[in-house]
Write an enzyme that holds these catalytic residues in place. Structure first.
Site, PDB file in Angstrom:
ATOM      1  N   LEU A 295       0.902  -1.320  -0.102  1.00 14.25           N
ATOM      2  CA  LEU A 295       0.006   0.267  -0.119  1.00 14.25           C
ATOM      3  C   LEU A 295       0.833   1.311   0.068  1.00 14.25           C
ATOM      4  O   LEU A 295       1.912   1.236   0.847  1.00 14.25           O
ATOM      5  CB  LEU A 295      -1.002  -0.090   1.329  1.00 14.25           C
ATOM      6  CG  LEU A 295      -2.054  -0.594   1.197  1.00 14.25           C
ATOM      7  CD1 LEU A 295      -2.992  -0.521   2.618  1.00 14.25           C
ATOM      8  CD2 LEU A 295      -3.213   0.146   0.248  1.00 14.25           C
ATOM      9  N   ASP A 296       0.637   2.269  -0.805  1.00 16.78           N
ATOM     10  CA  ASP A 296       1.259   3.549  -0.741  1.00 16.78           C
ATOM     11  C   ASP A 296       1.542   3.967   0.551  1.00 16.78           C
ATOM     12  O   ASP A 296       0.493   3.952   1.471  1.00 16.78           O
ATOM     13  CB  ASP A 296       0.930   4.573  -1.797  1.00 16.78           C
ATOM     14  CG  ASP A 296       0.874   4.293  -3.161  1.00 16.78           C
ATOM     15  OD1 ASP A 296       1.686   3.279  -3.334  1.00 16.78           O
ATOM     16  OD2 ASP A 296       0.029   4.778  -3.989  1.00 16.78           O
ATOM     17  N   PRO A 297       2.652   4.769   0.947  1.00 13.58           N
ATOM     18  CA  PRO A 297       2.429   5.270   2.187  1.00 13.58           C
ATOM     19  C   PRO A 297       1.304   6.250   2.538  1.00 13.58           C
ATOM     20  O   PRO A 297       0.918   6.311   4.003  1.00 13.58           O
ATOM     21  CB  PRO A 297       3.888   6.245   2.243  1.00 13.58           C
ATOM     22  CG  PRO A 297       4.653   5.358   1.381  1.00 13.58           C
ATOM     23  CD  PRO A 297       3.768   4.793   0.276  1.00 13.58           C
TER      24      PRO A 297
END
EC number: 5.4.99.25
Length: 304
Positions: A47-49
């Site tokens: 998951l993207d930050p």
């Protein structure tokens, strides 16, 4: 004085984390692994930050089946900020352009159907995909833009949840490999105003949903009160991500040979496909595949 090496625990199972914003998937994994004092761990797709929400973490023997969660469909809620495009397609990038937003709710509703079903997406430069061994995001940070081939993805749900210009909240259900940032950028281009992802929350990963996810704050509190062992209550069985597969229970005799790598016959087995396999006591012992001759071949086994 020599530092005493921490002896990690050999635990198995899946923990569904509600990943906090600002933390990478690997940072989240390592934090939870430390709290559990787990020997072996892995996550099931980054998951993207910027993103929050469902991140299944696999520990011990469950890591053998993480690939099947990587391949699973995902669900998201995203806040689309119209009128501004960025270098990364989300709120963390630098602004590229700003335009006036004259889009109405009806305009957005009418644009959504063209993005439902099977569509082609060009992956963003800011992604972990590789070109000649180099991650695209590293090339992007160096100012390079390389050609990327479009990929086929499937959007099974794309609905407007709320519309408060210049923002709109969308519900997305999609196949693996779908970039919500690209979806939002492409939608903004069709609308003529540009757009980027202002917020992204994963609501589902395969069979796991947000209601099952545990926050990092909860894990830290329970750990502080009872140590690593107190967190075992949050671990689901190793086959929790495969509950949509048929299950086959083997006799004690068949299970013995199957666990030693030999295909076996089972009259009640389906004619084809993948199976969750249990021994005569109902314990999950691995996954198998029905071969052309009707036998059940072991593919991944649980270490007892």
């Amino acid at each position: 004085m020599a530092q005493v090496k921490r002896i990690r625990r050999s635990i198995s199972g899946i923990l569904v984390l509600d990943k906090p914003r600002g933390m990478s998937s690997n940072q989240a994994l390592q934090k939870v692994r430390w709290l559990l004092n787990a020997e072996k761990a892995g996550h099931t797709g980054s998951l993207d930050p910027l993103a929050t929400g469902v991140l299944p973490l696999c520990f011990g023997e469950a890591t053998k089946f993480s690939q099947y969660l990587l391949d699973a469909d995902k669900g998201y809620e995203t806040v689309m900020r119209m009128g501004i495009t960025t270098t990364t397609g989300d709120a963390e990038g630098e602004m590229l352009a700003e335009r006036e937003v004259t889009v109405g709710r009806d305009d957005l509703e009418q644009a959504l159907p063209r993005f439902r079903g099977d569509i082609e997406q060009v992956p963003p430069m800011y992604s972990a995909l590789k070109k000649d061994g180099q991650p695209l995001y590293k090339l992007a940070r160096a100012g390079e833009v390389v050609e990327r081939e479009a990929r086929s993805v499937t959007i099974t749900r794309l609905d407007l949840l709320s519309f408060e210009p210049p923002c709109a909240t969308l519900a997305v259900s999609c196949s693996k490999g779908t970039y919500v940032r690209t979806l939002v950028e492409d939608l903004g281009q069709v609308l003529g105003c540009g757009a980027h992802v202002a917020a992204l929350r994963r609501t589902q990963a395969g069979p796991f949903v947000l209601a099952q996810a545990i926050t990092l704050e909860t894990l830290e509190r329970v750990h502080a009160e009872g140590g690593p062992e107190a967190l075992d209550q949050f671990l689901m069985p190793e086959d929790s991500g495969l509950l949509h597969w048929p299950v086959l229970q083997l006799s004690e005799h068949s299970a013995y040979y199957w666990l030693h790598g030999q295909p076996v016959r089972a009259p009640e087995a389906p004619k084809f496909g993948w199976l969750r396999v249990q021994d005569h006591t109902g314990r999950f012992i691995g996954i198998g595949e029905v071969t052309d001759d009707g036998r059940i071949a072991p593919r991944r086994l649980i270490r007892s």
